[in-house]
Design a protein around this motif. Structure first.
Motif, PDB file in Angstrom:
ATOM      1  N   ARG A 128     -10.556  -3.025   9.604  1.00 20.00           N
ATOM      2  CA  ARG A 128     -10.868  -3.491   8.255  1.00 20.00           C
ATOM      3  C   ARG A 128     -12.066  -2.715   7.711  1.00 20.00           C
ATOM      4  O   ARG A 128     -13.121  -2.654   8.336  1.00 20.00           O
ATOM      5  N   THR A 188      -3.002  -2.556   3.697  1.00 23.89           N
ATOM      6  CA  THR A 188      -3.263  -3.636   2.737  1.00 23.89           C
ATOM      7  C   THR A 188      -4.566  -3.352   2.010  1.00 23.89           C
ATOM      8  O   THR A 188      -5.559  -2.966   2.631  1.00 23.89           O
ATOM      9  N   THR A 189      -4.570  -3.537   0.690  1.00 28.52           N
ATOM     10  CA  THR A 189      -5.794  -3.393  -0.107  1.00 28.52           C
ATOM     11  C   THR A 189      -5.971  -4.636  -0.965  1.00 28.52           C
ATOM     12  O   THR A 189      -4.999  -5.216  -1.464  1.00 28.52           O
ATOM     13  N   ARG A 190      -7.223  -5.030  -1.126  1.00 28.84           N
ATOM     14  CA  ARG A 190      -7.537  -6.184  -1.966  1.00 28.84           C
ATOM     15  C   ARG A 190      -9.025  -6.142  -2.288  1.00 28.84           C
ATOM     16  O   ARG A 190      -9.753  -5.279  -1.798  1.00 28.84           O
ATOM     17  N   ARG A 205       0.922  -1.439   8.569  1.00 25.59           N
ATOM     18  CA  ARG A 205       0.814  -2.012   7.219  1.00 25.59           C
ATOM     19  C   ARG A 205      -0.542  -1.671   6.627  1.00 25.59           C
ATOM     20  O   ARG A 205      -1.587  -1.961   7.229  1.00 25.59           O
ATOM     21  N   THR A 263      -6.090  -4.606  14.006  1.00 24.44           N
ATOM     22  CA  THR A 263      -6.399  -4.468  12.583  1.00 24.44           C
ATOM     23  C   THR A 263      -7.789  -3.868  12.431  1.00 24.44           C
ATOM     24  O   THR A 263      -8.765  -4.418  12.945  1.00 24.44           O
ATOM     25  N   GLU A 321      -7.185  -2.572   4.868  1.00 24.38           N
ATOM     26  CA  GLU A 321      -6.831  -2.937   6.225  1.00 24.38           C
ATOM     27  C   GLU A 321      -5.714  -2.040   6.733  1.00 24.38           C
ATOM     28  O   GLU A 321      -4.729  -1.794   6.020  1.00 24.38           O
ATOM     29  N   ARG A 369       3.313  -0.366   2.561  1.00 23.19           N
ATOM     30  CA  ARG A 369       2.168  -0.424   1.649  1.00 23.19           C
ATOM     31  C   ARG A 369       2.117  -1.798   1.002  1.00 23.19           C
ATOM     32  O   ARG A 369       3.104  -2.257   0.414  1.00 23.19           O
ATOM     33  N   ASP A 370       0.982  -2.451   1.083  1.00 24.88           N
ATOM     34  CA  ASP A 370       0.773  -3.756   0.453  1.00 24.88           C
ATOM     35  C   ASP A 370      -0.493  -3.646  -0.390  1.00 24.88           C
ATOM     36  O   ASP A 370      -1.559  -4.135  -0.020  1.00 24.88           O
ATOM     37  N   TYR A 371      -0.369  -2.947  -1.513  1.00 23.01           N
ATOM     38  CA  TYR A 371      -1.522  -2.626  -2.354  1.00 23.01           C
ATOM     39  C   TYR A 371      -1.763  -3.726  -3.384  1.00 23.01           C
ATOM     40  O   TYR A 371      -0.839  -4.183  -4.060  1.00 23.01           O
TER      41      TYR A 371
END
Length: 524
Positions: free
Chosen positions: A496, A423-425, A421, A494, A435, A383-385
């Motif tokens: 998105r 990823t949120t941004r 992975r 990926t 992602e 998790r890459d939040y």
């Protein structure tokens, strides 16, 4: 003076009725020549032997020759024998009658078939002797071809409209309302009568007038001039709820309305969505069973421990803290099972689609709980939040998208495993980005163009329906977002997702702690 000049002046005198009382000094000859030259009709004169003594440019053009080539020659020197004979017979009738005659005739001149309306009369000198004849011939071919083309186009139009599966109407706006000018066979069923009974009548007097051309849509159409295209739902007696696509267009000063019944299409789409949810549930069954078995095991173990200790009342006080801990763990395990079952029920039920502000990380965690067993057995989940504002969406629909992407990523992993992975941004001020990146086998370039096509799949038979990504793509678009993909064979893929965020002023309001049945308040 030449024959042409004498004949022209004589024609002017007779056509104008000019005699001794005519005003002197007026240039009648010049006026005649100018008018004749400007006329689109053929204007000509002949002597009694049938030789042309005058012809204007239009007449020369119809004969396919120059004026100089025509003057002094007869028709049999200029046209085919058949055409020359027909013209000669008409000329003779005029000279025998001694008066003006009219005729319609068909001739082929200068390589073209022409339909003529010809007027001829005799020319007499001042002594009353016949000097020849004059004529005016009008080519009706263009008008007749235009009429024929209009009739042919109208027949083609009626054939095309009559064979259409849509209900089609042509309406004209009048002070009393919309008047029906034309309708096809499928439109008859909406009106409940035959076309010949409805054409010429006001639309307002028929059933479903509000469905065909509602006042508000017509007013907007006449005001803006923009075509109207919308989907409407209508209850029809004996047919239940039906969905229609209605289009309003302008044709001249009239309004055309096309009404298409899209009920079967909408029901098929609903069945496809249901089938995809059911396929997702079947795919998740093993993972859900695994997720439930783990908390169920320690719930059962803790309850057994509590039961055994309660049979020894003399030691209850000493074991009080351990018993409380066992009860807390059992409750925690039961709550975890409740959330998993609740998430699965929400996904299978397909709650009514409505959007509301959501905490996206909660939806992601709820989705992970559903597929944790299936995903974590094949890959490492990272998790890459980042910090995210709330987004507008539907929790059940978004969970369906996330579950599909996570399972696809897990299935793409090589035998040795890999990494998924999340990823949120935030992109700019208006879009939240999620992602799902994997280190799997990747997607070939030729497949990327078709990845969102319904029923397209590269999975083995029985492992994919070909509906997951198309439905996910449709869900995200319906929410005002975007779903895109990037992939390199041998490196990974990926997906998105971009979603609109909630406006800042709306965030000041108090939203419920739970954003939907699928979202838990305390992700594990």
């Amino acid at each position: 003076m030449s024959a042409e000049a004498v004949s022209s002046e004589t024609v002017v005198e007779h056509a104008s009725g000019v005699g001794a009382s005519a005003p002197p000094g007026l240039p009648y000859r010049e006026l005649f020549l100018q008018l004749a030259e400007q006329s689109p009709d053929a204007v000509f004169t002949k002597d009694v032997q049938g030789r042309y003594t005058f012809i204007n440019s239009a007449g020369a053009r119809y004969l396919g020759r120059s004026v100089e080539e025509i003057l002094g020659r007869k028709d049999d020197e200029l046209v085919s024998p058949e055409e020359a004979q027909a013209t000669k017979e008409f000329d003779q009738q005029v000279m025998l009658a001694g008066r003006m005659l009219h005729s319609e005739m068909s001739e082929r001149m200068a390589g073209a078939q022409r339909e003529w309306f010809s007027t001829k009369s005799v020319i007499r000198g001042q002594d009353g002797q016949m000097m020849g004849l004059f004529g005016i011939a009008r080519d009706l071919s263009v008008h007749l071809r235009g009429d024929e083309a209009r009739r042919r186009n109208e027949a083609l139009f009626r054939l095309a409209v009559g064979g259409s599966f849509d209900a089609f109407f042509i309406l004209r706006g009048e002070s009393g309302g919309l008047r029906i000018l034309h309708l096809n066979t499928h439109a008859e069923s909406l009106l409940g009568c035959l076309a010949r009974e409805a054409e010429g009548q006001l639309l307002a007097g028929f059933p479903h007038a509000a469905l065909i051309a509602p006042a508000a849509a017509c007013e907007e159409f006449w005001r803006t001039g923009k075509p109207q295209d919308e989907e409407v739902c209508q209850e029809l007696p004996g047919r239940g709820r039906r969905w229609f696509r209605r289009q309003l267009r302008a044709v001249g000063d009239c309004l055309t309305v096309t009404v298409r019944d899209i009920t079967e299409q909408r029901e098929s789409e609903a069945r496809l969505r249901l089938n995809e949810r059911m396929a997702s549930i079947g795919m998740l069954a093993a993972g859900v069973a695994h997720e439930i078995n783990n908390p169920l095991a320690f719930v059962s173990s803790n309850l057994g421990f509590i039961q055994d200790e309660l049979r020894r009342p003399e030691q209850l006080e000493e074991l009080r803290s351990e018993l409380l801990e066992a009860v807390a763990e059992a409750r925690e395990g039961a709550e975890r099972m409740r959330l998993i079952v609740q998430s699965l029920q929400s996904l299978s039920r397909g709650d009514p689609v409505s959007t509301q502000p959501l905490e996206l990380h909660e939806v992601l965690e709820a989705s992970i709980r559903l597929v944790q067993g299936k995903v974590c057995s094949r890959a490492r989940l990272v998790r890459d939040y980042g910090e995210l504002p709330h987004v507008h969406g539907n929790a059940v629909q978004l969970a369906q998208v996330f579950v599909n992407l996570l399972v696809n990523a897990a299935q793409a992993m090589p035998p040795g495993g890999g990494e998924i992975r999340l990823t949120t941004r935030v992109r700019g001020d208006s879009r939240a980005v999620v992602e799902v990146r994997d280190t799997g086998c990747g997607i070939p370039a030729e497949h990327l163009e078709r990845i969102f096509e319904p029923f397209f799949t590269t999975k083995p038979a029985g492992e994919g329906t070909g509906l997951g990504l198309p439905i996910s793509h449709g869900i995200i678009r319906a929410l005002g977002g975007e779903l895109s993909v990037e992939s390199t064979v041998g490196e990974g893929t990926t997906f998105r997702i971009l979603l609109p965020t909630v406006a800042e002023q709306l965030m000041e309001e108090r939203w419920p702690a739970s954003a939907g049945a699928l979202v838990s308040s305390s992700p594990s």
